[in-house]
Design a protein around this motif. Structure first.
Motif, PDB file in Angstrom:
ATOM      1  N   UNK A  75       0.836  -1.209   0.000  1.00 55.42           N
ATOM      2  CA  UNK A  75       0.000   0.000   0.000  1.00 55.42           C
ATOM      3  C   UNK A  75       0.868   1.255   0.000  1.00 55.42           C
ATOM      4  N   UNK A  76       2.119   1.116   0.430  1.00 59.72           N
ATOM      5  CA  UNK A  76       3.084   2.231   0.449  1.00 59.72           C
ATOM      6  C   UNK A  76       2.519   3.464   1.137  1.00 59.72           C
ATOM      7  N   UNK A  77       1.907   3.241   2.301  1.00 55.21           N
ATOM      8  CA  UNK A  77       1.328   4.358   3.051  1.00 55.21           C
ATOM      9  C   UNK A  77       1.991   4.422   4.427  1.00 55.21           C
ATOM     10  N   UNK A  78       2.013   5.615   5.029  1.00 48.33           N
ATOM     11  CA  UNK A  78       2.621   5.755   6.363  1.00 48.33           C
ATOM     12  C   UNK A  78       1.782   5.027   7.412  1.00 48.33           C
ATOM     13  N   UNK A  79       0.468   5.060   7.218  1.00 50.57           N
ATOM     14  CA  UNK A  79      -0.442   4.368   8.132  1.00 50.57           C
ATOM     15  C   UNK A  79      -0.734   2.994   7.537  1.00 50.57           C
ATOM     16  N   UNK A  80      -0.783   1.942   8.384  1.00 57.31           N
ATOM     17  CA  UNK A  80      -1.125   0.618   7.856  1.00 57.31           C
ATOM     18  C   UNK A  80      -2.508   0.656   7.227  1.00 57.31           C
ATOM     19  N   UNK A  81      -2.681  -0.119   6.170  1.00 55.32           N
ATOM     20  CA  UNK A  81      -3.918   0.003   5.375  1.00 55.32           C
ATOM     21  C   UNK A  81      -5.177  -0.266   6.187  1.00 55.32           C
ATOM     22  N   UNK A  82      -5.091  -1.152   7.199  1.00 48.61           N
ATOM     23  CA  UNK A  82      -6.300  -1.499   7.964  1.00 48.61           C
ATOM     24  C   UNK A  82      -6.849  -0.318   8.756  1.00 48.61           C
ATOM     25  N   UNK A  83      -5.980   0.702   8.975  1.00 47.55           N
ATOM     26  CA  UNK A  83      -6.421   1.880   9.739  1.00 47.55           C
ATOM     27  C   UNK A  83      -6.664   3.099   8.845  1.00 47.55           C
ATOM     28  N   UNK A  84      -6.429   2.967   7.533  1.00 49.42           N
ATOM     29  CA  UNK A  84      -6.671   4.102   6.629  1.00 49.42           C
ATOM     30  C   UNK A  84      -8.151   4.451   6.628  1.00 49.42           C
ATOM     31  N   UNK A  85      -8.441   5.734   6.453  1.00 52.10           N
ATOM     32  CA  UNK A  85      -9.832   6.162   6.481  1.00 52.10           C
ATOM     33  C   UNK A  85     -10.530   5.889   5.147  1.00 52.10           C
ATOM     34  N   UNK A  86     -11.711   5.303   5.262  1.00 47.32           N
ATOM     35  CA  UNK A  86     -12.512   4.973   4.086  1.00 47.32           C
ATOM     36  C   UNK A  86     -13.954   5.350   4.442  1.00 47.32           C
ATOM     37  N   UNK A  87     -14.509   6.315   3.731  1.00 46.71           N
ATOM     38  CA  UNK A  87     -15.872   6.753   4.048  1.00 46.71           C
ATOM     39  C   UNK A  87     -16.013   7.234   5.482  1.00 46.71           C
ATOM     40  N   UNK A  88     -14.959   7.856   6.032  1.00 38.37           N
ATOM     41  CA  UNK A  88     -15.040   8.428   7.380  1.00 38.37           C
ATOM     42  C   UNK A  88     -14.770   7.443   8.514  1.00 38.37           C
ATOM     43  N   UNK A  89     -14.454   6.196   8.176  1.00 39.50           N
ATOM     44  CA  UNK A  89     -14.175   5.201   9.217  1.00 39.50           C
ATOM     45  C   UNK A  89     -12.903   4.429   8.861  1.00 39.50           C
ATOM     46  N   UNK A 131     -10.644   1.430   7.744  1.00 39.44           N
ATOM     47  CA  UNK A 131     -10.961   0.327   6.818  1.00 39.44           C
ATOM     48  C   UNK A 131     -11.394  -0.944   7.547  1.00 39.44           C
ATOM     49  N   UNK A 132     -10.750  -1.256   8.668  1.00 39.29           N
ATOM     50  CA  UNK A 132     -11.043  -2.486   9.407  1.00 39.29           C
ATOM     51  C   UNK A 132     -12.474  -2.493   9.961  1.00 39.29           C
ATOM     52  N   UNK A 133     -13.064  -1.316  10.118  1.00 34.67           N
ATOM     53  CA  UNK A 133     -14.440  -1.214  10.621  1.00 34.67           C
ATOM     54  C   UNK A 133     -15.394  -2.085   9.812  1.00 34.67           C
ATOM     55  N   UNK A 134     -15.248  -2.051   8.484  1.00 37.27           N
ATOM     56  CA  UNK A 134     -16.263  -2.657   7.622  1.00 37.27           C
ATOM     57  C   UNK A 134     -16.318  -4.178   7.760  1.00 37.27           C
ATOM     58  N   UNK A 135     -15.164  -4.822   7.877  1.00 36.63           N
ATOM     59  CA  UNK A 135     -15.173  -6.284   8.072  1.00 36.63           C
ATOM     60  C   UNK A 135     -15.760  -6.609   9.446  1.00 36.63           C
ATOM     61  N   UNK A 136     -15.372  -5.838  10.466  1.00 32.44           N
ATOM     62  CA  UNK A 136     -15.898  -6.092  11.814  1.00 32.44           C
ATOM     63  C   UNK A 136     -17.409  -5.887  11.853  1.00 32.44           C
ATOM     64  N   UNK A 137     -17.893  -4.900  11.132  1.00 34.92           N
ATOM     65  CA  UNK A 137     -19.331  -4.622  11.087  1.00 34.92           C
ATOM     66  C   UNK A 137     -20.079  -5.792  10.438  1.00 34.92           C
ATOM     67  N   UNK A 138     -19.510  -6.322   9.365  1.00 34.09           N
ATOM     68  CA  UNK A 138     -20.163  -7.450   8.680  1.00 34.09           C
ATOM     69  C   UNK A 138     -20.287  -8.652   9.620  1.00 34.09           C
ATOM     70  N   UNK A 139     -19.249  -8.923  10.420  1.00 34.19           N
ATOM     71  CA  UNK A 139     -19.332 -10.054  11.354  1.00 34.19           C
ATOM     72  C   UNK A 139     -20.220  -9.742  12.548  1.00 34.19           C
ATOM     73  N   UNK A 140     -20.222  -8.489  12.975  1.00 32.28           N
ATOM     74  CA  UNK A 140     -21.099  -8.078  14.083  1.00 32.28           C
ATOM     75  C   UNK A 140     -22.569  -8.361  13.710  1.00 32.28           C
ATOM     76  N   UNK A 141     -22.905  -8.128  12.453  1.00 32.41           N
ATOM     77  CA  UNK A 141     -24.287  -8.287  11.991  1.00 32.41           C
ATOM     78  C   UNK A 141     -24.583  -9.696  11.476  1.00 32.41           C
ATOM     79  N   UNK A 142     -23.672 -10.636  11.681  1.00 27.69           N
ATOM     80  CA  UNK A 142     -23.809 -12.002  11.143  1.00 27.69           C
ATOM     81  C   UNK A 142     -24.182 -12.982  12.261  1.00 27.69           C
ATOM     82  N   UNK A 143     -24.430 -14.257  11.930  1.00 24.33           N
ATOM     83  CA  UNK A 143     -24.747 -15.248  12.968  1.00 24.33           C
ATOM     84  C   UNK A 143     -23.538 -15.667  13.819  1.00 24.33           C
ATOM     85  N   UNK A 144     -22.343 -15.186  13.470  1.00 26.11           N
ATOM     86  CA  UNK A 144     -21.138 -15.527  14.237  1.00 26.11           C
ATOM     87  C   UNK A 144     -21.292 -15.062  15.685  1.00 26.11           C
TER      88      UNK A 144
END
Ligand code: CTP
Ligand code: MG
Length: 237
Positions: free
Chosen positions: A20-34, A36-49
């Motif tokens: 990704x060649x970014x100073x911040x690790x990609x999982x913490x880069x901002x995407x849509x105001x949050x 990036x890692x938020x979105x995967x966690x949200x999908x599992x939060x809303x799942x039967x897991x």
């Protein structure tokens, strides 16, 4: 669908994001105001897991607890644990942190566009086959090259799949496969997914199930733009 009472998910976020060649690790880069890692966690939060183990880089568990898990109120994240040097080390740390589970899903935190449908298909596949991975048939012709980047082989495209995550398994099967891998020095190079560990360490077959071409892994800078478009289309942004 098999009882999902004891289904756990491991979300991997311990990589360095070199490509990704970014100073911040990609999982913490901002995407849509949050982040990036938020979105995967949200999908599992809303799942039967039932429980989610978040695997982070060294020294990042405190940051993830306050700035991600608490900030966004993720109730299912039961543990935040540090990963290791390679992806497979991080997966093994996650597997050790799981409690009381019969099916485990392993997911790249760098795949924000995963959906509830994909997660449900992976849970069902693991219940049915014991080991399954999400993927899609490749669209492009794929070639094998030699060291000098001359084409040496063109595999039959109709049998090629590009593999995504989640990858879902009977917990005991994947735990014993990883335990065997980590105790052997021979097989550890080039392990890029969990199915490979089952393929090389056990006699079990891994079922390929269809995910979605949108379930991209954010790897290089242009993937951020693509992920934003796809998340907007899925009404996640
Ligand atoms: N990962 C991990 N621990 C590692 C390496 C990777 O948890 N030691 C995670 C990443 O955080 C990511 C997923 O595994 O969610 C897929 O890895 P990849 O896309 O290769 O991410 P990075 O390793 O971070 O990126 P790069 O290979 O470009 O350095
Ligand atoms: Mg990597």
């Amino acid at each position: 669908m098999r009882e999902c009472k004891n289904t756990a998910a491991i979300v991997l976020a311990a990589g360095k994001g070199t490509r990704m060649e970014s100073d911040i690790q990609k999982q913490y880069l901002e995407l849509g105001g949050k982040p990036l890692i938020y979105y995967a966690l949200k999908a599992f939060e809303d799942s039967p897991v039932k429980q989610v183990i978040l695997v982070t880089g060294r020294g990042e568990t405190g940051y993830c607890r306050t700035e991600i898990v608490e900030r966004f109120g993720f109730q299912k994240v039961s543990k935040i644990t540090e990963g290791g040097r390679e992806r497979y080390h991080s997966v093994f740390e996650g597997l050790k942190a799981v409690t009381d589970c019969d099916i485990v899903l392993i997911h790249d935190g760098a795949r924000p566009c995963v959906t509830g449908e994909i997660i449900s298909a992976a849970i069902e596949g693991a219940g049915r086959y014991g080991a399954c991975v999400v993927g899609m048939p490749v669209k492009d012709t794929v070639k094998m090259s030699d060291d000098d980047e001359f084409a040496v082989m063109t595999p039959d495209r109709s049998r090629l799949w590009q593999i995504q995550t989640p990858q879902a398994f009977d917990y005991s099967l994947i735990f014993s496969a990883y335990s065997k891998l980590l105790s052997s020095e021979v097989y550890q190079t080039g392990v890029t997914d969990d199915a490979m560990v089952v393929e090389s360490m056990t006699d079990r077959k891994v079922k390929l199930i269809r995910g979605d071409y949108s379930n991209i892994k954010v790897t290089t800078p242009e993937d951020m733009d693509l992920a934003e478009v796809l998340l907007r289309r899925n009404h996640m942004i």
